[in-house]
Design a protein around this motif. Structure first.
Motif, PDB file in Angstrom:
ATOM      1  N   ILE A   1       2.635 -19.932  -6.295  1.00 42.60           N
ATOM      2  CA  ILE A   1       2.542 -18.485  -6.107  1.00 42.60           C
ATOM      3  C   ILE A   1       3.903 -17.936  -5.678  1.00 42.60           C
ATOM      4  O   ILE A   1       4.477 -18.394  -4.687  1.00 42.60           O
ATOM      5  N   SER A   2       4.408 -16.961  -6.413  1.00 40.87           N
ATOM      6  CA  SER A   2       5.751 -16.444  -6.134  1.00 40.87           C
ATOM      7  C   SER A   2       5.737 -15.036  -5.546  1.00 40.87           C
ATOM      8  O   SER A   2       6.782 -14.552  -5.107  1.00 40.87           O
ATOM      9  N   TYR A   3       4.589 -14.352  -5.543  1.00 38.89           N
ATOM     10  CA  TYR A   3       4.564 -13.003  -4.972  1.00 38.89           C
ATOM     11  C   TYR A   3       3.189 -12.709  -4.380  1.00 38.89           C
ATOM     12  O   TYR A   3       2.176 -13.293  -4.754  1.00 38.89           O
ATOM     13  N   LEU A   4       3.191 -11.794  -3.422  1.00 41.07           N
ATOM     14  CA  LEU A   4       1.966 -11.351  -2.767  1.00 41.07           C
ATOM     15  C   LEU A   4       1.975  -9.833  -2.764  1.00 41.07           C
ATOM     16  O   LEU A   4       2.844  -9.213  -2.162  1.00 41.07           O
ATOM     17  N   SER A   5       1.015  -9.217  -3.443  1.00 37.44           N
ATOM     18  CA  SER A   5       0.961  -7.760  -3.528  1.00 37.44           C
ATOM     19  C   SER A   5      -0.301  -7.239  -2.854  1.00 37.44           C
ATOM     20  O   SER A   5      -1.275  -7.967  -2.659  1.00 37.44           O
ATOM     21  N   PHE A   6      -0.269  -5.967  -2.523  1.00 41.67           N
ATOM     22  CA  PHE A   6      -1.376  -5.330  -1.824  1.00 41.67           C
ATOM     23  C   PHE A   6      -2.673  -5.426  -2.609  1.00 41.67           C
ATOM     24  O   PHE A   6      -3.757  -5.589  -2.047  1.00 41.67           O
ATOM     25  N   SER A   7      -2.585  -5.347  -3.932  1.00 37.36           N
ATOM     26  CA  SER A   7      -3.788  -5.302  -4.766  1.00 37.36           C
ATOM     27  C   SER A   7      -4.631  -6.575  -4.643  1.00 37.36           C
ATOM     28  O   SER A   7      -5.848  -6.527  -4.779  1.00 37.36           O
ATOM     29  N   PHE A   8      -3.982  -7.711  -4.381  1.00 38.09           N
ATOM     30  CA  PHE A   8      -4.721  -8.968  -4.291  1.00 38.09           C
ATOM     31  C   PHE A   8      -5.669  -8.988  -3.095  1.00 38.09           C
ATOM     32  O   PHE A   8      -6.728  -9.608  -3.143  1.00 38.09           O
ATOM     33  N   LEU A   9      -5.278  -8.344  -2.006  1.00 39.86           N
ATOM     34  CA  LEU A   9      -6.056  -8.398  -0.774  1.00 39.86           C
ATOM     35  C   LEU A   9      -6.703  -7.057  -0.437  1.00 39.86           C
ATOM     36  O   LEU A   9      -7.249  -6.903   0.657  1.00 39.86           O
ATOM     37  N   ALA A  10      -6.659  -6.110  -1.371  1.00 37.07           N
ATOM     38  CA  ALA A  10      -7.092  -4.743  -1.070  1.00 37.07           C
ATOM     39  C   ALA A  10      -8.549  -4.648  -0.640  1.00 37.07           C
ATOM     40  O   ALA A  10      -8.905  -3.830   0.204  1.00 37.07           O
ATOM     41  N   ASN A  11      -9.416  -5.492  -1.201  1.00 39.20           N
ATOM     42  CA  ASN A  11     -10.843  -5.382  -0.889  1.00 39.20           C
ATOM     43  C   ASN A  11     -11.269  -6.270   0.279  1.00 39.20           C
ATOM     44  O   ASN A  11     -12.447  -6.330   0.617  1.00 39.20           O
ATOM     45  N   ILE A  12     -10.311  -6.963   0.898  1.00 41.60           N
ATOM     46  CA  ILE A  12     -10.623  -7.825   2.040  1.00 41.60           C
ATOM     47  C   ILE A  12     -10.132  -7.130   3.315  1.00 41.60           C
ATOM     48  O   ILE A  12      -8.956  -6.816   3.443  1.00 41.60           O
ATOM     49  N   THR A  13     -11.039  -6.917   4.236  1.00 39.60           N
ATOM     50  CA  THR A  13     -10.662  -6.227   5.478  1.00 39.60           C
ATOM     51  C   THR A  13     -10.789  -7.109   6.713  1.00 39.60           C
ATOM     52  O   THR A  13     -10.301  -6.736   7.772  1.00 39.60           O
ATOM     53  N   GLY A  14     -11.439  -8.278   6.579  1.00 40.24           N
ATOM     54  CA  GLY A  14     -11.657  -9.127   7.745  1.00 40.24           C
ATOM     55  C   GLY A  14     -10.934 -10.454   7.695  1.00 40.24           C
ATOM     56  O   GLY A  14     -11.346 -11.421   8.362  1.00 40.24           O
ATOM     57  N   LEU A  15      -9.841 -10.522   6.932  1.00 42.02           N
ATOM     58  CA  LEU A  15      -9.108 -11.781   6.791  1.00 42.02           C
ATOM     59  C   LEU A  15      -8.544 -12.231   8.127  1.00 42.02           C
ATOM     60  O   LEU A  15      -7.858 -11.474   8.814  1.00 42.02           O
ATOM     61  N   ARG A  16      -8.817 -13.490   8.511  1.00 43.95           N
ATOM     62  CA  ARG A  16      -8.348 -14.043   9.782  1.00 43.95           C
ATOM     63  C   ARG A  16      -7.287 -15.131   9.588  1.00 43.95           C
ATOM     64  O   ARG A  16      -6.378 -15.248  10.385  1.00 43.95           O
ATOM     65  N   TRP A  17      -7.442 -15.965   8.563  1.00 42.24           N
ATOM     66  CA  TRP A  17      -6.483 -17.028   8.265  1.00 42.24           C
ATOM     67  C   TRP A  17      -5.942 -16.821   6.850  1.00 42.24           C
ATOM     68  O   TRP A  17      -6.708 -16.597   5.920  1.00 42.24           O
ATOM     69  N   LEU A  18      -4.635 -16.920   6.699  1.00 46.08           N
ATOM     70  CA  LEU A  18      -4.007 -16.896   5.377  1.00 46.08           C
ATOM     71  C   LEU A  18      -2.948 -17.994   5.348  1.00 46.08           C
ATOM     72  O   LEU A  18      -1.924 -17.902   6.034  1.00 46.08           O
ATOM     73  N   ILE A  19      -3.214 -19.042   4.567  1.00 44.55           N
ATOM     74  CA  ILE A  19      -2.304 -20.188   4.507  1.00 44.55           C
ATOM     75  C   ILE A  19      -1.685 -20.251   3.116  1.00 44.55           C
ATOM     76  O   ILE A  19      -2.379 -20.455   2.118  1.00 44.55           O
ATOM     77  N   LEU A  20      -0.371 -20.069   3.056  1.00 47.11           N
ATOM     78  CA  LEU A  20       0.389 -20.051   1.807  1.00 47.11           C
ATOM     79  C   LEU A  20       1.515 -21.080   1.827  1.00 47.11           C
ATOM     80  O   LEU A  20       2.530 -20.916   1.136  1.00 47.11           O
ATOM     81  N   ASP A  21       1.362 -22.136   2.593  1.00 42.48           N
ATOM     82  CA  ASP A  21       2.387 -23.181   2.662  1.00 42.48           C
ATOM     83  C   ASP A  21       2.645 -23.785   1.272  1.00 42.48           C
ATOM     84  O   ASP A  21       1.750 -23.866   0.437  1.00 42.48           O
ATOM     85  N   HIS A  22       3.884 -24.225   1.070  1.00 37.92           N
ATOM     86  CA  HIS A  22       4.267 -24.924  -0.158  1.00 37.92           C
ATOM     87  C   HIS A  22       3.971 -24.091  -1.405  1.00 37.92           C
ATOM     88  O   HIS A  22       3.227 -24.502  -2.295  1.00 37.92           O
TER      89      HIS A  22
END
Length: 220
Positions: A106-127
């Motif tokens: 994964i090379s980019y993170l945009s608002f649209s990917f997470l737009a419908n999630i409001t209760g995210l607690r953990w986000l792991i993007l290692d490696h």
């Protein structure tokens, strides 16, 4: 009475070991994780090779992206790790609180990917292959419930400037970070762990770390 005390001690030790799990077999920036079962925190270990995906999908009626696994025992967790993904899957379930995306491309993170999630607690993007100029700051800032953000072993060149103020752990070890964005830690009073080792920081200016007043563990 002595026997009773010993029994209580054994029960307490068992209870403590059952409620918290020590995860040390992956990197996570060099600091192992504690998983609290009493809080319902799911395992951060990959489900790859531990569960038959076909059986799982046949027995789980919740919506789940084709590239991911959604375990019955952790209905708020989404496992999309070790899949060779170039993008975050579309239409992530709005119930998602624990999103595991480590070991992809994964090379980019945009608002649209997470737009419908409001209760995210953990986000792991290692490696992955994240870069600072492809990281949409609003995608993170709008996650007001986010407590753990891991992006170790990516290609970030600076610490993002718009991080959720409720973060407890920020792990950005082994990137290409040479600067800390102005005000990056403003009002982050819940931050207890910050990992920045393995980067290209040469100088930390006065005020760069201002804001993280509760930080107990800092690695540079």
């Amino acid at each position: 009475m002595a026997f009773l005390c010993c029994t209580v001690l054994v029960l307490l030790c068992f209870f403590d070991s059952a409620s918290a799990t020590f995860i040390a077999d992956m990197d996570y920036g060099g600091v192992p994780l504690w998983i609290n079962r009493l809080l319902g925190e799911p395992s951060v270990l990959s489900l790859q090779g531990r569960m038959d995906s076909a059986w799982f999908r046949a027995n789980n009626h919740q919506a789940c992206p084709q590239q991911c696994d959604c375990p019955i025992q952790w209905p708020t967790a989404l496992y999309c790790d070790h899949r060779g993904l170039a993008d975050i899957p579309d239409r992530l379930p709005d119930r998602t609180q624990y999103l595991f995306l480590q070991c992809n491309n994964i090379s980019y993170l945009s608002f649209s990917f997470l737009a419908n999630i409001t209760g995210l607690r953990w986000l792991i993007l290692d490696h992955n292959q994240l870069q600072t100029d492809t990281l949409d700051q609003a995608a993170l800032q709008n996650q007001t419930q986010l407590c753990y953000f891991f992006a170790n072993h990516n290609r970030l060149s600076s610490v993002p400037s718009a991080l959720p103020v409720g973060l407890k752990q920020l792990r950005l070890a082994y990137n290409q970070i040479s600067s800390i964005s102005r005000g990056a830690f403003r009002n982050m009073h819940n931050l207890t762990l910050l990992l920045l080792q393995g980067n290209r920081l040469q100088t930390i200016k006065e005020g760069d770390l201002k804001g993280g007043v509760m930080c107990h563990f800092l690695s540079l």
